[in-house]
Motif scaffolding. Structure first.
Motif, PDB file in Angstrom:
ATOM      1  N   LEU A 160      38.727  22.470  47.873  1.00 27.06           N
ATOM      2  CA  LEU A 160      39.907  21.745  48.328  1.00 27.06           C
ATOM      3  C   LEU A 160      40.836  22.653  49.135  1.00 27.06           C
ATOM      4  O   LEU A 160      40.830  23.876  48.954  1.00 27.06           O
ATOM      5  N   PRO A 161      41.649  22.078  50.009  1.00 22.56           N
ATOM      6  CA  PRO A 161      42.574  22.901  50.801  1.00 22.56           C
ATOM      7  C   PRO A 161      43.720  23.487  49.986  1.00 22.56           C
ATOM      8  O   PRO A 161      44.393  24.412  50.454  1.00 22.56           O
ATOM      9  N   HIS A 162      43.987  22.961  48.790  1.00 24.72           N
ATOM     10  CA  HIS A 162      45.005  23.511  47.898  1.00 24.72           C
ATOM     11  C   HIS A 162      44.327  24.260  46.760  1.00 24.72           C
ATOM     12  O   HIS A 162      43.261  23.856  46.296  1.00 24.72           O
ATOM     13  N   GLY A 206      45.993  15.752  51.356  1.00 28.22           N
ATOM     14  CA  GLY A 206      47.323  15.443  51.863  1.00 28.22           C
ATOM     15  C   GLY A 206      48.095  16.728  52.075  1.00 28.22           C
ATOM     16  O   GLY A 206      47.589  17.830  51.865  1.00 28.22           O
ATOM     17  N   ARG A 207      49.364  16.588  52.468  1.00 33.50           N
ATOM     18  CA  ARG A 207      50.153  17.779  52.726  1.00 33.50           C
ATOM     19  C   ARG A 207      50.491  18.538  51.448  1.00 33.50           C
ATOM     20  O   ARG A 207      50.480  19.760  51.433  1.00 33.50           O
ATOM     21  N   SER A 208      50.786  17.825  50.350  1.00 33.22           N
ATOM     22  CA  SER A 208      51.200  18.498  49.120  1.00 33.22           C
ATOM     23  C   SER A 208      50.158  18.425  48.014  1.00 33.22           C
ATOM     24  O   SER A 208      50.163  19.257  47.113  1.00 33.22           O
ATOM     25  N   LEU A 209      49.272  17.449  48.063  1.00 34.79           N
ATOM     26  CA  LEU A 209      48.258  17.294  47.024  1.00 34.79           C
ATOM     27  C   LEU A 209      46.907  16.952  47.640  1.00 34.79           C
ATOM     28  O   LEU A 209      46.840  16.216  48.628  1.00 34.79           O
ATOM     29  N   SER A 210      45.870  17.479  47.026  1.00 33.29           N
ATOM     30  CA  SER A 210      44.497  17.105  47.369  1.00 33.29           C
ATOM     31  C   SER A 210      43.781  16.698  46.087  1.00 33.29           C
ATOM     32  O   SER A 210      44.053  17.245  45.020  1.00 33.29           O
ATOM     33  N   THR A 211      42.878  15.750  46.209  1.00 30.72           N
ATOM     34  CA  THR A 211      42.145  15.252  45.044  1.00 30.72           C
ATOM     35  C   THR A 211      40.660  15.447  45.267  1.00 30.72           C
ATOM     36  O   THR A 211      40.134  15.186  46.357  1.00 30.72           O
ATOM     37  N   GLY A 212      39.988  15.921  44.232  1.00 31.94           N
ATOM     38  CA  GLY A 212      38.546  16.106  44.303  1.00 31.94           C
ATOM     39  C   GLY A 212      37.892  15.790  42.982  1.00 31.94           C
ATOM     40  O   GLY A 212      38.557  15.674  41.946  1.00 31.94           O
ATOM     41  N   GLN A 213      36.591  15.644  43.020  1.00 31.97           N
ATOM     42  CA  GLN A 213      35.837  15.466  41.793  1.00 31.97           C
ATOM     43  C   GLN A 213      34.695  16.476  41.765  1.00 31.97           C
ATOM     44  O   GLN A 213      34.231  16.953  42.806  1.00 31.97           O
ATOM     45  N   ALA A 214      34.271  16.800  40.547  1.00 32.06           N
ATOM     46  CA  ALA A 214      33.204  17.786  40.391  1.00 32.06           C
ATOM     47  C   ALA A 214      32.396  17.455  39.149  1.00 32.06           C
ATOM     48  O   ALA A 214      32.925  16.918  38.175  1.00 32.06           O
TER      49      ALA A 214
END
Length: 286
Positions: A64-66, A95-103
């Motif tokens: 993720l970018p964050h 997004g700018r402040s949050l990123s969401t991912g799954q693993a």
């Protein structure tokens, strides 16, 4: 003075410790990571759930970018074993402040079939970008000083359910929550402890994922014994912890139908609430 006696103990640092080495992942392809689950983080031969969360958390931090976990929700599908594993990640949203991912973490069973062990959905951000405003009624747990608390090494006999993970942790349990170790559990679902890594590495957001699941189960103080496997665990990381030992407080208010909840709070040396979690776990009745 002998040379050995003059050598000062060296504290491990973030990025260069046993925890970092044992949670390391290697990117094989975009979204695919190889890992080696260490036997050093096992509880009764099963890999600890908080350690597993840190392994997946490290893969998501790369994907993720964050880089900082904010909220991580995990479902434990099958018991993980020490040895090779593969983590596959997907970026759900950025997004700018949050990123969401799954693993998901996979291993091979005895028949050579790939088995999913744990599945995670997480939101990541930048903890250093959060505002300083804090409005809370939460208070740090009332605990004796560390030198008045007791760890696994203080027990006259091995603590029930302990295993190799205790060698990698600095645990000093509040005597008020240690009745179970003396054969006289209080009946209250409470567990409190000073917490750190045995090699002196300071806490960071990824090690907080371990901290919420590293104490003896509250079921012990209720009067239960044996393995208490995690079904689901959600962790909220609230801020980057200050250097120094953490205080972990875990409570259970309801054991019913063979399942209990554990609500954890983690406080740092600056008296800040740095992580919270809720876990659903199963207990072996009878």
């Amino acid at each position: 003075m002998p040379e050995a006696a003059s050598v000062q103990a060296v504290r491990a640092s973030i990025g260069d410790s046993e925890f970092d080495r044992d949670t390391a992942v290697t990117r094989r392809a975009p979204g695919v990571y190889d890992a080696e689950l260490s036997a050093g983080w096992t509880v009764i031969n099963a890999v600890n759930g908080g350690y597993l969360l840190a392994v997946l958390g490290r893969a998501l931090a790369d994907a993720l970018p964050h880089g900082d976990p904010f909220s991580v929700s995990a479902h434990y599908l099958t018991a993980s074993r020490p040895g090779p594993a593969v983590v596959r990640t997907d970026v759900v949203r950025t997004g700018r402040s949050l990123s969401t991912g799954q693993a998901s973490l996979f291993q091979y069973d005895d028949e050579g079939q790939e088995v999913e062990r744990i599945r995670v959905l997480a939101s990541y951000g930048d903890l250093d970008a959060l505002p300083d405003d804090v409005r809370t009624t939460a208070e740090p747990p009332a605990m004796p000083p560390m030198d008045q608390c007791f760890g696994p090494q203080d027990a006259p006999a091995p603590i029930p359910g302990s295993s190799t993970i205790t060698d990698r942790l600095m645990l000093k349990l509040d005597p008020a929550t240690l009745g179970w170790a003396l054969g006289a559990p209080s009946g209250k679902g409470e567990m409190r402890s000073w917490f750190g890594l045995a090699d002196g590495r300071d806490a960071d957001p990824l090690s907080l994922l371990l901290a919420v699941d590293a104490l003896p189960p509250t079921a012990f103080e209720i009067g239960m014994s044996g393995w208490v496997p995690t079904v689901e665990l959600t962790v909220h990381v609230r801020c980057r912890p200050a250097p120094g030992p953490l205080r972990v407080s875990i409570t259970t208010r309801n054991l019913a139908g063979g399942f209990l909840e554990e609500d954890a709070e983690v406080w740092d040396s600056a008296d800040r609430l740095v992580a919270q979690s809720r876990q659903l776990a199963s207990v072996r009745l009878g």
